[in-house]
Every structure is written in structure tokens, then in C-alpha cells.
Design a protein around this motif. Structure first.
Motif, short mmCIF file in Angstrom:
data_model
loop_
_atom_site.label_atom_id
_atom_site.label_comp_id
_atom_site.label_asym_id
_atom_site.label_seq_id
_atom_site.Cartn_x
_atom_site.Cartn_y
_atom_site.Cartn_z
N ARG A 181 5.78 11.76 -0.19
CA ARG A 181 6.62 9.88 0.15
C ARG A 181 7.44 9.66 1.02
O ARG A 181 7.93 8.98 0.89
N GLU A 202 1.71 11.00 0.43
CA GLU A 202 1.97 12.26 1.33
C GLU A 202 3.56 12.71 2.18
O GLU A 202 4.45 11.50 1.62
N GLU A 225 11.93 6.37 -4.13
CA GLU A 225 10.14 6.63 -4.39
C GLU A 225 9.70 5.76 -5.36
O GLU A 225 10.40 5.51 -6.35
N PRO A 267 0.92 -1.35 0.25
CA PRO A 267 0.17 0.31 0.47
C PRO A 267 1.03 0.66 -0.34
O PRO A 267 0.08 2.32 -0.55
N LEU A 268 2.38 1.00 0.27
CA LEU A 268 2.85 2.54 0.54
C LEU A 268 2.77 3.20 -0.84
O LEU A 268 3.93 4.11 -1.02
N ALA A 318 6.84 7.78 3.09
CA ALA A 318 6.85 6.49 4.32
C ALA A 318 7.70 5.48 3.16
O ALA A 318 7.82 4.80 3.30
N GLN A 319 6.84 5.91 1.39
CA GLN A 319 7.96 5.20 0.56
C GLN A 319 9.45 5.16 0.93
O GLN A 319 10.23 4.18 0.85
N ASP A 376 1.18 5.60 -1.18
CA ASP A 376 1.39 7.26 -0.61
C ASP A 376 1.87 8.24 -0.99
O ASP A 376 3.19 7.71 -1.56
#
Length: 105
Positions: free
Chosen positions: A59, A56, A69, A50-51, A61-62, A54
């Protein structure tokens, strides 16, 4: 599982690599992957990683999970209609064309 493994399991056949990883820097700071989303089962990919969806906080969290990324090729990178695959092929300093590295998974 890593990002590329998840992409492959979901049907991705081709990725493009960019970022300082593709420069002459002795110690690259990151990598950017643009993945061909046309053959991908997006629901399966979302359940596996799911990342990868993401975007946000730049990026964050990635970057924390994968140290780089990931961008779907057909998503818009810059309004009004520049796709990520096209965006990856623009030199951010000159605005001219540049090459990227394509890899089959």
C-alpha cells in the motif's frame, strides 16, 4: 480531496481507526482505516480515490498520498476468511482481542 472526504462522498457512513495512532505513542507513525463498504458506491469511490483500491507494494501509494492505509471492512485480510474489520480487532502481539475507534462520517 482526502481519503475520508472521498469515502463520505461515495456514501460511507462509518470508519474504524487503528494503527499506532490509537496507541500511547507520543508521535504515532501512521494510521489504519477500515471503512464500512456496505453503503458505498464503489464505482464512485474508485473515480474519486483510486488509491484506496491500490494494495500493491504494501500500500505504498496510499501511504505516500494519505500518510496511512485504508481497508474495506468486508475484504479478506488473512486467509482463509478473516475480514479486515475482525483483523483490526486482534492484537498483533498477543493474538487476543482489542478495541478500535469507530467514527461516523
Amino acid at each position: 480531496m482526502d481519503g475520508l472526504g472521498s469515502l463520505k462522498q461515495a456514501g460511507c457512513k462509518l470508519i474504524y481507526i487503528d494503527g499506532s495512532f490509537c496507541t500511547a505513542k507520543e508521535v504515532p507513525g501512521d494510521f489504519d482505516v477500515c471503512w464500512d463498504d456496505t453503503p458505498v458506491d464503489l464505482e464512485k469511490l474508485f473515480s474519486l480515490a483510486p488509491l484506496l483500491f491500490d494494495f500493491e507494494q504494501g500500500r505504498a501509494a496510499q501511504k505516500a498520498r494519505y500518510l496511512g492505509e485504508f481497508f474495506p471492512c468486508s475484504f479478506i485480510a488473512a486467509p482463509p476468511a478473516t475480514l479486515y474489520l475482525d483483523f483490526f480487532q486482534l492484537d498483533k502481539n498477543s493474538g487476543g482481542a482489542k478495541g478500535i475507534i469507530g467514527l461516523q462520517l
